[in-house]
Design a protein around this motif. Structure first.
Motif, PDB file in Angstrom:
ATOM      1  N   ALA A 164       0.829  -1.205   0.000  1.00 57.57           N
ATOM      2  CA  ALA A 164       0.000   0.000   0.000  1.00 57.57           C
ATOM      3  C   ALA A 164       0.863   1.255   0.000  1.00 57.57           C
ATOM      4  O   ALA A 164       0.600   2.225  -0.724  1.00 57.57           O
ATOM      5  N   GLU A 165       1.913   1.236   0.810  1.00 55.46           N
ATOM      6  CA  GLU A 165       2.822   2.387   0.891  1.00 55.46           C
ATOM      7  C   GLU A 165       3.521   2.628  -0.447  1.00 55.46           C
ATOM      8  O   GLU A 165       3.638   3.766  -0.905  1.00 55.46           O
ATOM      9  N   LEU A 166       3.970   1.548  -1.082  1.00 54.22           N
ATOM     10  CA  LEU A 166       4.678   1.680  -2.361  1.00 54.22           C
ATOM     11  C   LEU A 166       3.758   2.185  -3.465  1.00 54.22           C
ATOM     12  O   LEU A 166       4.162   3.007  -4.300  1.00 54.22           O
ATOM     13  N   SER A 167       2.523   1.700  -3.501  1.00 56.57           N
ATOM     14  CA  SER A 167       1.583   2.166  -4.518  1.00 56.57           C
ATOM     15  C   SER A 167       1.312   3.658  -4.357  1.00 56.57           C
ATOM     16  O   SER A 167       1.246   4.402  -5.347  1.00 56.57           O
ATOM     17  N   THR A 168       1.163   4.112  -3.119  1.00 64.13           N
ATOM     18  CA  THR A 168       0.954   5.535  -2.870  1.00 64.13           C
ATOM     19  C   THR A 168       2.180   6.339  -3.283  1.00 64.13           C
ATOM     20  O   THR A 168       2.064   7.413  -3.890  1.00 64.13           O
ATOM     21  N   ARG A 169       3.360   5.814  -2.968  1.00 66.62           N
ATOM     22  CA  ARG A 169       4.592   6.514  -3.345  1.00 66.62           C
ATOM     23  C   ARG A 169       4.712   6.610  -4.863  1.00 66.62           C
ATOM     24  O   ARG A 169       5.120   7.644  -5.412  1.00 66.62           O
ATOM     25  N   PHE A 170       4.354   5.524  -5.558  1.00 68.71           N
ATOM     26  CA  PHE A 170       4.392   5.538  -7.023  1.00 68.71           C
ATOM     27  C   PHE A 170       3.497   6.652  -7.564  1.00 68.71           C
ATOM     28  O   PHE A 170       3.900   7.444  -8.421  1.00 68.71           O
ATOM     29  N   SER A 171       2.273   6.719  -7.055  1.00 65.42           N
ATOM     30  CA  SER A 171       1.311   7.712  -7.519  1.00 65.42           C
ATOM     31  C   SER A 171       1.781   9.130  -7.223  1.00 65.42           C
ATOM     32  O   SER A 171       1.697  10.019  -8.080  1.00 65.42           O
ATOM     33  N   ASN A 172       2.304   9.348  -6.030  1.00 68.78           N
ATOM     34  CA  ASN A 172       2.799  10.681  -5.661  1.00 68.78           C
ATOM     35  C   ASN A 172       3.989  11.090  -6.519  1.00 68.78           C
ATOM     36  O   ASN A 172       4.084  12.238  -6.972  1.00 68.78           O
ATOM     37  N   ASN A 173       4.910  10.157  -6.729  1.00 76.72           N
ATOM     38  CA  ASN A 173       6.071  10.453  -7.576  1.00 76.72           C
ATOM     39  C   ASN A 173       5.641  10.840  -8.981  1.00 76.72           C
ATOM     40  O   ASN A 173       6.184  11.775  -9.589  1.00 76.72           O
ATOM     41  N   LEU A 174       4.667  10.108  -9.526  1.00 78.32           N
ATOM     42  CA  LEU A 174       4.211  10.383 -10.887  1.00 78.32           C
ATOM     43  C   LEU A 174       3.548  11.751 -10.975  1.00 78.32           C
ATOM     44  O   LEU A 174       3.810  12.521 -11.910  1.00 78.32           O
ATOM     45  N   MET A 175       2.703  12.067  -9.999  1.00 82.49           N
ATOM     46  CA  MET A 175       2.055  13.373 -10.012  1.00 82.49           C
ATOM     47  C   MET A 175       3.082  14.492  -9.867  1.00 82.49           C
ATOM     48  O   MET A 175       3.050  15.492 -10.607  1.00 82.49           O
ATOM     49  N   ASP A 176       4.023  14.326  -8.947  1.00 87.58           N
ATOM     50  CA  ASP A 176       5.030  15.367  -8.728  1.00 87.58           C
ATOM     51  C   ASP A 176       5.923  15.547  -9.959  1.00 87.58           C
ATOM     52  O   ASP A 176       6.258  16.678 -10.327  1.00 87.58           O
ATOM     53  N   ALA A 177       6.297  14.441 -10.584  1.00 87.53           N
ATOM     54  CA  ALA A 177       7.142  14.517 -11.780  1.00 87.53           C
ATOM     55  C   ALA A 177       6.399  15.178 -12.932  1.00 87.53           C
ATOM     56  O   ALA A 177       6.971  15.979 -13.690  1.00 87.53           O
ATOM     57  N   THR A 178       5.122  14.861 -13.077  1.00 84.34           N
ATOM     58  CA  THR A 178       4.312  15.442 -14.152  1.00 84.34           C
ATOM     59  C   THR A 178       4.212  16.951 -13.994  1.00 84.34           C
ATOM     60  O   THR A 178       4.331  17.710 -14.968  1.00 84.34           O
ATOM     61  N   GLN A 179       4.023  17.400 -12.767  1.00 87.04           N
ATOM     62  CA  GLN A 179       3.810  18.825 -12.545  1.00 87.04           C
ATOM     63  C   GLN A 179       5.111  19.603 -12.375  1.00 87.04           C
ATOM     64  O   GLN A 179       5.099  20.835 -12.369  1.00 87.04           O
ATOM     65  N   ALA A 180       6.232  18.887 -12.268  1.00 85.26           N
ATOM     66  CA  ALA A 180       7.523  19.568 -12.099  1.00 85.26           C
ATOM     67  C   ALA A 180       8.054  20.134 -13.415  1.00 85.26           C
ATOM     68  O   ALA A 180       8.851  21.072 -13.416  1.00 85.26           O
ATOM     69  N   TRP A 181       7.605  19.562 -14.537  1.00 84.35           N
ATOM     70  CA  TRP A 181       8.165  19.964 -15.839  1.00 84.35           C
ATOM     71  C   TRP A 181       7.257  20.964 -16.537  1.00 84.35           C
ATOM     72  O   TRP A 181       6.033  20.836 -16.535  1.00 84.35           O
ATOM     73  N   SER A 182       7.870  21.934 -17.140  1.00 86.24           N
ATOM     74  CA  SER A 182       7.164  22.844 -18.044  1.00 86.24           C
ATOM     75  C   SER A 182       8.199  23.456 -18.980  1.00 86.24           C
ATOM     76  O   SER A 182       9.404  23.446 -18.691  1.00 86.24           O
ATOM     77  N   LYS A 183       7.723  23.975 -20.089  1.00 84.83           N
ATOM     78  CA  LYS A 183       8.621  24.621 -21.048  1.00 84.83           C
ATOM     79  C   LYS A 183       8.035  25.980 -21.412  1.00 84.83           C
ATOM     80  O   LYS A 183       6.921  26.065 -21.941  1.00 84.83           O
ATOM     81  N   HIS A 184       8.798  27.019 -21.136  1.00 87.04           N
ATOM     82  CA  HIS A 184       8.366  28.371 -21.444  1.00 87.04           C
ATOM     83  C   HIS A 184       8.843  28.729 -22.852  1.00 87.04           C
ATOM     84  O   HIS A 184      10.040  28.639 -23.159  1.00 87.04           O
ATOM     85  N   VAL A 185       7.931  29.127 -23.709  1.00 87.17           N
ATOM     86  CA  VAL A 185       8.237  29.472 -25.099  1.00 87.17           C
ATOM     87  C   VAL A 185       7.782  30.906 -25.351  1.00 87.17           C
ATOM     88  O   VAL A 185       6.632  31.253 -25.062  1.00 87.17           O
ATOM     89  N   THR A 186       8.672  31.720 -25.876  1.00 92.18           N
ATOM     90  CA  THR A 186       8.316  33.117 -26.161  1.00 92.18           C
ATOM     91  C   THR A 186       8.160  33.390 -27.646  1.00 92.18           C
ATOM     92  O   THR A 186       7.491  34.342 -28.042  1.00 92.18           O
ATOM     93  N   ASP A 187       8.764  32.570 -28.480  1.00 87.41           N
ATOM     94  CA  ASP A 187       8.707  32.760 -29.933  1.00 87.41           C
ATOM     95  C   ASP A 187       7.606  31.880 -30.513  1.00 87.41           C
ATOM     96  O   ASP A 187       7.652  30.648 -30.392  1.00 87.41           O
ATOM     97  N   SER A 188       6.615  32.498 -31.141  1.00 88.34           N
ATOM     98  CA  SER A 188       5.489  31.739 -31.690  1.00 88.34           C
ATOM     99  C   SER A 188       5.930  30.772 -32.776  1.00 88.34           C
ATOM    100  O   SER A 188       5.251  29.772 -33.037  1.00 88.34           O
TER     101      SER A 188
END
Length: 693
Positions: A164-188
């Protein structure tokens, strides 16, 4: 749409959570009190010898419902509003709940009470749902290690806690990794090719962070838009790598949210647990509660499908490569080129792009059409209800009624946002059951998607794939809400074999492809004009575009999941990556780069209940296509056919074996012919693949 208004009295009757007043930090203490109360009540109950059904089951149902009302809202918030206080409370409460569930599953006195009931004269006088519940409870006790020695029971409990602990950790890691990345683009010019809807959302993302230009993120709508339409190969490769290395040792955040060890440990613990209760491997443990006979039988089913579909998938891929080469594209195509050139080939072959269709699939119109479709199939009415406490301003609430009488309710949470996990799902808020007072508790569902939210005055415009997602999840919701069973443990989706639970959801997807139903909701959001006949026919003609490649991709996931758990060797365990590489070598027609870490985000099997059961999507798709074939013969809106389906499958929950319900409705066992016909692969079916599932 006319909306009802919920009075406080009605809200109290429904026992809906008051999300505005939930204090996560206080839930652990409340949970301790509730678990102690439950344990005390069960101990008192077991002091009575020869418990009757009415003495035993309603008490357990009442205690379970009380616990669900406390834990359920927090568990739900963990998926849709995973703030720090929610995550902390969830992490604190989960071990307590896991220990309680394990203890109940290994309570020998409680187990013997059910066994005694099964062997009693009373059992023959119980209703079918009551009998089925008793049988399923006994099986669950056995799978929970009720017959183990005291020491092995402790070991089993420790394994469940760790898992149960590992499944929760997997889910939290995935959510955190997904939201940690972004790419800022200024040139259309850097986002050339992206459709207006994706650009508007990227601008809104940037604006929310006080940035100019565009902000690309890893929510699926943005990822899909870039992979399908971005003209610059470098941008497609960058976001492909970010998405497919989330929570791994690779990519832009390599090692930071790494799920590698989580997966390896989880698979090993599952194997130990299965062996502890008498199985050779976790796959047979998993299949013990499903329609399939064994893990090997599932593998045979998947390999038969692979044999039937791979030749067409290879043809699909060869045609795509030829087209890309003619367009000046790379040879061989890289993984981040597939969706881009596939869309171009689709446009060339059918003179129709996915973006051309989106104005005809505005969410309000699609949602209204969905409600109209199910009204025509089943005769039910869906009405919005105002005044219900929710966890976010975008969440709405609805009543489902039949002949003017409420039969269920559901929350709609349809848009992506921070602190909400990706994907789409249905979950239970309340089960249908008879309360201790004698009152009928109606079912309530959570229905969750992750569509891009509205920007400006333009309504949310869906891709056709998102339309099918909405129908799919609503099919799950109907399975829960339309149940006719009053025994909570086999009402709705409860007690349903996991490889049959996708039947109602995949079944409802068919109405996204029928001309008669599309005419109801495929209308331009500005003019209300119906989807032009020419575009409709092109869309239907493109239905099976690259269907061979799609099926093989699903087979890759299913075989990987199955073999990961079925072939595990505790003395010399293969790495998760090695298992996936071997499966890809066998069935994949798209070569993934060596750094691809798809498995690190495969939440279905590592955090979502589908471990050694991902094959259920294909298995149930066979069932769903077969069931729909009766509607094709009798009329897709034939009310008597819909009534028969409700009576014989949708409303029956887990009150009877899934195969018996299927045979009751179809008059025979299932075969894959209807599925292969729907996929445009009927002439590719081998003799082996045409065997009954």
């Amino acid at each position: 749409m006319t909306a009802l208004c919920v009075t406080n009295d009605l809200q109290d009757v429904l026992l809906l959570p008051d999300f505005s007043s939930i204090a996560p930090a206080q839930l652990a203490a409340k949970l301790d009190k509730q678990l102690a109360h439950n344990q005390h009540e069960i101990d008192n109950l077991l002091n009575t010898k020869s418990l009757s059904y009415e003495q035993l089951v309603p008490t357990l149902e009442q205690l379970g419902d009380e616990l669900d009302r406390l834990w359920g809202p927090l568990s739900h918030l963990h998926g849709v509003s995973n703030k720090d206080d929610v995550r902390a409370a969830f992490d604190e409460c989960l071990p307590k709940l896991t220990a309680y569930a394990t203890q109940m599953g290994q309570n020998k006195a409680l187990y013997l009470a059910f066994v005694e009931l099964l062997d009693s004269q009373e059992f023959g006088h119980l209703s079918q749902p009551q009998q089925q519940f008793v049988k399923l409870q006994i099986k669950d006790f056995q799978l929970s290690g009720v017959g183990l020695s005291p020491q092995k029971k402790i070991e089993y409990g420790q394994l469940k806690q760790q898992m149960a602990e590992l499944s929760t950790r997997f889910s939290n890691n995935l959510m955190d990794a997904t939201q940690a990345w972004s790419k800022h683009v200024t040139d259309s010019d850097d986002v050339l090719g992206l459709p207006d809807s994706a650009l508007k959302q990227a601008k809104e993302n940037a604006k929310s962070k006080n940035l100019e230009g565009y902000l690309l993120k890893l929510d699926f709508s943005c990822y899909h838009a870039v992979m399908t339409f971005a003209a610059h190969t470098q941008l497609r490769q960058e976001i492909y790598q970010a998405f497919n290395t989330r929570a791994s040792d690779q990519g832009p955040h390599g090692g930071k949210f790494d799920n590698t060890q989580v997966m390896e440990e989880l698979v090993g613990l599952r194997h130990k647990m299965a062996c502890l209760v008498g199985f050779d491997h976790y796959s047979d443990y998993s299949v013990a509660t499903k329609m399939a006979d064994s893990g090997r039988a599932v593998e045979d089913f998947l390999l038969d499908l692979a044999k039937a579909c791979k030749p067409q998938a290879q043809i699909d891929m060869a045609q795509l490569q030829e087209f890309a080469t003619d367009q000046g594209g790379p040879s061989p195509l890289a993984a981040w080129d597939i969706a881009y050139y596939s869309e171009k080939l689709r446009q060339k072959r059918y003179d129709l792009s996915q973006e051309q269709l989106k104005p005809y699939f505005a969410l309000p119109q699609v949602q209204s059409g969905l409600f109209d479709v199910v009204k025509r199939i089943y005769g039910i009415q869906v009405t919005q209800v105002q005044g219900v406490s929710t966890w976010h301003e975008d969440v709405s609430f609805y009543q489902v009624a039949y002949l003017g009488k409420a039969i269920g309710y559901f929350y709609f949470d349809l848009f992506a946002r921070d602190q909400k996990r990706g994907g789409a799902w249905m979950d239970e808020c309340r089960n249908r059951q008879i309360k201790a007072s004698g009152q009928l508790q109606l079912p309530v569902a959570y229905l969750v998607c992750n569509f891009a939210p509205q920007v400006g005055d333009t309504p949310v415009l869906l891709t056709h794939g998102e339309v099918t997602t909405l129908f799919h999840e609503f099919g799950h919701g109907l399975h829960h809400m339309m149940t006719n069973i009053d025994v909570a443990g086999v009402a709705g989706i409860n007690g349903v074999a996991w490889d049959a639970v996708e039947l109602p959801s995949q079944f409802l997807e068919n109405w996204c492809w029928q001309e008669e139903s599309l005419r109801l909701f495929a209308k331009h959001y500005q003019t209300n004009a119906t989807l032009p006949e020419e575009m409709l026919q092109k869309m239907l003609a493109a239905k099976n575009f690259q269907s061979g490649m799609f099926v093989m991709r699903q087979l890759e996931f299913a075989l990987f999941d199955l073999r990961l758990h079925m072939n595990y060797n505790q003395d010399a365990p293969q790495s998760v990556q090695a298992v996936l590489d071997q499966v890809r070598e066998e069935v994949s027609v798209i070569k993934a780069p060596a750094w691809n870490r798809f498995q690190h985000g495969f939440a279905h099997i590592f955090a979502g209940g589908y471990a050694s059961g991902y094959y259920s999507y294909l298995w149930a798709e066979v069932l769903a296509a077969d069931v729909f074939s009766r509607f094709e013969e009798e009329g897709i809106f034939n009310p008597s056919t819909g009534a028969a389906l409700w009576k014989e499958i949708t409303g029956q929950g887990g009150s009877r074996d899934a195969m018996d319900l299927f045979v009751q409705f179809m008059g025979r066992k299932p075969n894959v012919h209807a599925l292969m016909r729907h996929k445009g692969l009927a002439n590719k079916v081998t003799q082996g693949a045409n065997n009954e599932s």
